[in-house]
Write an enzyme that holds these catalytic residues in place. Structure first.
Site, PDB file in Angstrom:
ATOM      1  N   LYS A  70       0.819  -1.196   0.000  1.00 33.73           N
ATOM      2  CA  LYS A  70       0.000   0.000   0.000  1.00 33.73           C
ATOM      3  C   LYS A  70       0.861   1.258   0.000  1.00 33.73           C
ATOM      4  O   LYS A  70       0.393   2.336  -0.311  1.00 33.73           O
ATOM      5  CB  LYS A  70      -0.864   0.030   1.272  1.00 33.73           C
ATOM      6  CG  LYS A  70      -1.811  -1.120   1.410  1.00 33.73           C
ATOM      7  CD  LYS A  70      -2.568  -0.951   2.749  1.00 33.73           C
ATOM      8  CE  LYS A  70      -3.251  -2.233   3.133  1.00 33.73           C
ATOM      9  NZ  LYS A  70      -3.755  -2.131   4.549  1.00 33.73           N
ATOM     10  N   GLY A  71       2.134   1.111   0.387  1.00 35.58           N
ATOM     11  CA  GLY A  71       2.957   2.279   0.684  1.00 35.58           C
ATOM     12  C   GLY A  71       3.077   3.309  -0.421  1.00 35.58           C
ATOM     13  O   GLY A  71       3.265   4.490  -0.160  1.00 35.58           O
ATOM     14  N   GLU A  91       7.495   2.573  -6.276  1.00 34.34           N
ATOM     15  CA  GLU A  91       7.638   2.055  -4.908  1.00 34.34           C
ATOM     16  C   GLU A  91       7.870   3.220  -3.947  1.00 34.34           C
ATOM     17  O   GLU A  91       8.445   4.249  -4.308  1.00 34.34           O
ATOM     18  CB  GLU A  91       8.812   1.059  -4.910  1.00 34.34           C
ATOM     19  CG  GLU A  91       9.248   0.520  -3.575  1.00 34.34           C
ATOM     20  CD  GLU A  91       8.233  -0.349  -2.850  1.00 34.34           C
ATOM     21  OE1 GLU A  91       7.076   0.087  -2.729  1.00 34.34           O
ATOM     22  OE2 GLU A  91       8.617  -1.424  -2.368  1.00 34.34           O
ATOM     23  N   ASP A  92       7.435   3.042  -2.715  1.00 32.46           N
ATOM     24  CA  ASP A  92       7.579   4.125  -1.737  1.00 32.46           C
ATOM     25  C   ASP A  92       9.015   4.299  -1.272  1.00 32.46           C
ATOM     26  O   ASP A  92       9.547   5.399  -1.221  1.00 32.46           O
ATOM     27  CB  ASP A  92       6.637   3.927  -0.535  1.00 32.46           C
ATOM     28  CG  ASP A  92       6.782   2.557   0.131  1.00 32.46           C
ATOM     29  OD1 ASP A  92       7.578   1.725  -0.343  1.00 32.46           O
ATOM     30  OD2 ASP A  92       6.086   2.323   1.140  1.00 32.46           O
ATOM     31  N   ASP A 108      14.607   0.017   1.122  1.00 35.47           N
ATOM     32  CA  ASP A 108      15.207  -0.213   2.432  1.00 35.47           C
ATOM     33  C   ASP A 108      16.235  -1.342   2.234  1.00 35.47           C
ATOM     34  O   ASP A 108      17.315  -1.098   1.713  1.00 35.47           O
ATOM     35  CB  ASP A 108      14.049  -0.565   3.388  1.00 35.47           C
ATOM     36  CG  ASP A 108      14.453  -0.640   4.839  1.00 35.47           C
ATOM     37  OD1 ASP A 108      14.371   0.378   5.524  1.00 35.47           O
ATOM     38  OD2 ASP A 108      14.824  -1.736   5.291  1.00 35.47           O
ATOM     39  N   VAL A 150      10.225   6.242   8.776  1.00 35.44           N
ATOM     40  CA  VAL A 150       9.430   7.379   8.330  1.00 35.44           C
ATOM     41  C   VAL A 150       7.992   6.948   8.042  1.00 35.44           C
ATOM     42  O   VAL A 150       7.743   5.812   7.625  1.00 35.44           O
ATOM     43  CB  VAL A 150      10.052   8.042   7.070  1.00 35.44           C
ATOM     44  CG1 VAL A 150      11.307   8.801   7.434  1.00 35.44           C
ATOM     45  CG2 VAL A 150      10.324   7.027   5.977  1.00 35.44           C
ATOM     46  N   ASP A 204       3.604   3.780   6.431  1.00 40.16           N
ATOM     47  CA  ASP A 204       2.913   3.517   7.690  1.00 40.16           C
ATOM     48  C   ASP A 204       3.828   2.982   8.770  1.00 40.16           C
ATOM     49  O   ASP A 204       4.966   2.579   8.524  1.00 40.16           O
ATOM     50  CB  ASP A 204       1.831   2.455   7.463  1.00 40.16           C
ATOM     51  CG  ASP A 204       2.434   1.056   7.273  1.00 40.16           C
ATOM     52  OD1 ASP A 204       3.377   0.921   6.461  1.00 40.16           O
ATOM     53  OD2 ASP A 204       2.003   0.112   7.960  1.00 40.16           O
TER      54      ASP A 204
HETATM   55  P1  IMP Z   1      12.650  -3.526   1.566  1.00 38.32           P
HETATM   56  O1  IMP Z   1      12.092  -4.765   0.937  1.00 38.32           O
HETATM   57  O2  IMP Z   1      13.389  -3.821   2.837  1.00 38.32           O
HETATM   58  O3  IMP Z   1      13.441  -2.652   0.630  1.00 38.32           O
HETATM   59  O4  IMP Z   1      11.433  -2.718   2.099  1.00 38.32           O
HETATM   60  C1  IMP Z   1      10.614  -2.054   1.284  1.00 38.32           C
HETATM   61  C2  IMP Z   1       9.301  -1.878   1.973  1.00 38.32           C
HETATM   62  O5  IMP Z   1       9.418  -1.765   3.391  1.00 38.32           O
HETATM   63  C3  IMP Z   1       8.711  -0.580   1.538  1.00 38.32           C
HETATM   64  O6  IMP Z   1       7.901  -0.786   0.410  1.00 38.32           O
HETATM   65  C4  IMP Z   1       7.923  -0.128   2.737  1.00 38.32           C
HETATM   66  O7  IMP Z   1       6.605  -0.603   2.630  1.00 38.32           O
HETATM   67  C5  IMP Z   1       8.600  -0.758   3.916  1.00 38.32           C
HETATM   68  N1  IMP Z   1       9.444   0.208   4.648  1.00 38.32           N
HETATM   69  C6  IMP Z   1      10.786   0.236   4.730  1.00 38.32           C
HETATM   70  N2  IMP Z   1      11.238   1.256   5.471  1.00 38.32           N
HETATM   71  C7  IMP Z   1      10.140   1.923   5.871  1.00 38.32           C
HETATM   72  C8  IMP Z   1       9.926   3.105   6.679  1.00 38.32           C
HETATM   73  O8  IMP Z   1      10.846   3.801   7.159  1.00 38.32           O
HETATM   74  N3  IMP Z   1       8.618   3.452   6.875  1.00 38.32           N
HETATM   75  C9  IMP Z   1       7.569   2.766   6.366  1.00 38.32           C
HETATM   76  N4  IMP Z   1       7.721   1.674   5.595  1.00 38.32           N
HETATM   77  C10 IMP Z   1       8.992   1.249   5.355  1.00 38.32           C
HETATM   78 MG    MG Z   2       6.008  -0.835   0.190  1.00 38.36          MG
END
Ligand code: IMP
Ligand code: MG
Length: 190
Positions: free
Chosen positions: A58-59, A113-114, A117, A167, A173
């Protein structure tokens, strides 16, 4: 009955909820950068045929709606839902909750994508989409947290680089809270 639109005073800006420490990116800053990204995407895909823009739920829903409304090139929109987080803990185990409806074969695809990370989510998506025979796959990411990368993923259109903090707001969220804050705020560790 009064049906014509009347001019209303602008609503007061939303206050910062008490458990958030500061506004990291305010509305005008977000808005201006998203318009710039939209303009760049317009230029890059100007003569390339229709673009399939896929928002990651949803981000990315607010970034997706602002970015696609900034585009003037022909495009269609779709969404995908994935899950890898429980609270603020990444699992690295990405699950597909809802797939796209559009066929991406022979199309240019832009993933929206939001935040990047660990990179697990976007890496999973790019690899999954590449198997569906698109013409190309690019990525638009609002926020990048380089300190957290585990898997390298290429970002083609980046909004902002941010420090390693949690954040919320503008779609992001914490346990489903704060997604609709119009700004991006920092949430201190509990
Ligand atoms: P990754 O797979 O670890 O790169 O994470 C990506 C997903 O983690 C993003 O699409 C977000 O939904 C969530 N996410 C990572 N960091 C944050 C944050 O600081 N706040 C909110 N959602 C986050
Ligand atoms: Mg996301």
């Amino acid at each position: 009955m009064e049906t014509a639109a009347t001019s209303q005073p602008a609503p007061a800006s939303r206050p910062l909820p008490p458990d958030l420490s500061r506004i990291l990116l305010d509305e005008p800053t977000l808005h201006a950068r998203v318009l710039e990204l939209g303009h760049q995407i317009d230029l890059d895909f100007a003569d390339k045929g229709p673009l399939l823009v896929v928002g990651v739920l949803k981000g990315a829903f607010i970034f997706m709606s602002d970015l696609t409304r900034a585009l003037t090139i022909p495009h269609v929109t779709d969404f995908i839902a994935l899950s890898s987080y429980q609270g603020d803990q990444t699992s690295g185990n990405v699950r597909l909750l809802m797939d796209t409806r559009q066929n991406m074969e022979g199309k240019h695809v832009l993933i929206v994508e939001d935040i990047l990370d660990s990179g697990y989510t976007l890496d999973f998506l790019v690899r999954t989409f590449a198997q569906r025979h698109p013409l190309s796959v690019r990525t638009a990411v609002l926020l990048d947290k380089p300190a957290r990368h585990v898997v390298p993923v290429k970002i083609d259109y980046l909004g902002f680089t941010i420090p390693d903090v949690w954040v919320v707001g503008y779609g992001l969220d914490y346990n489903e809270h704060y997604r609709t804050l119009p700004f991006l705020a920092e949430m201190p560790p509990p």
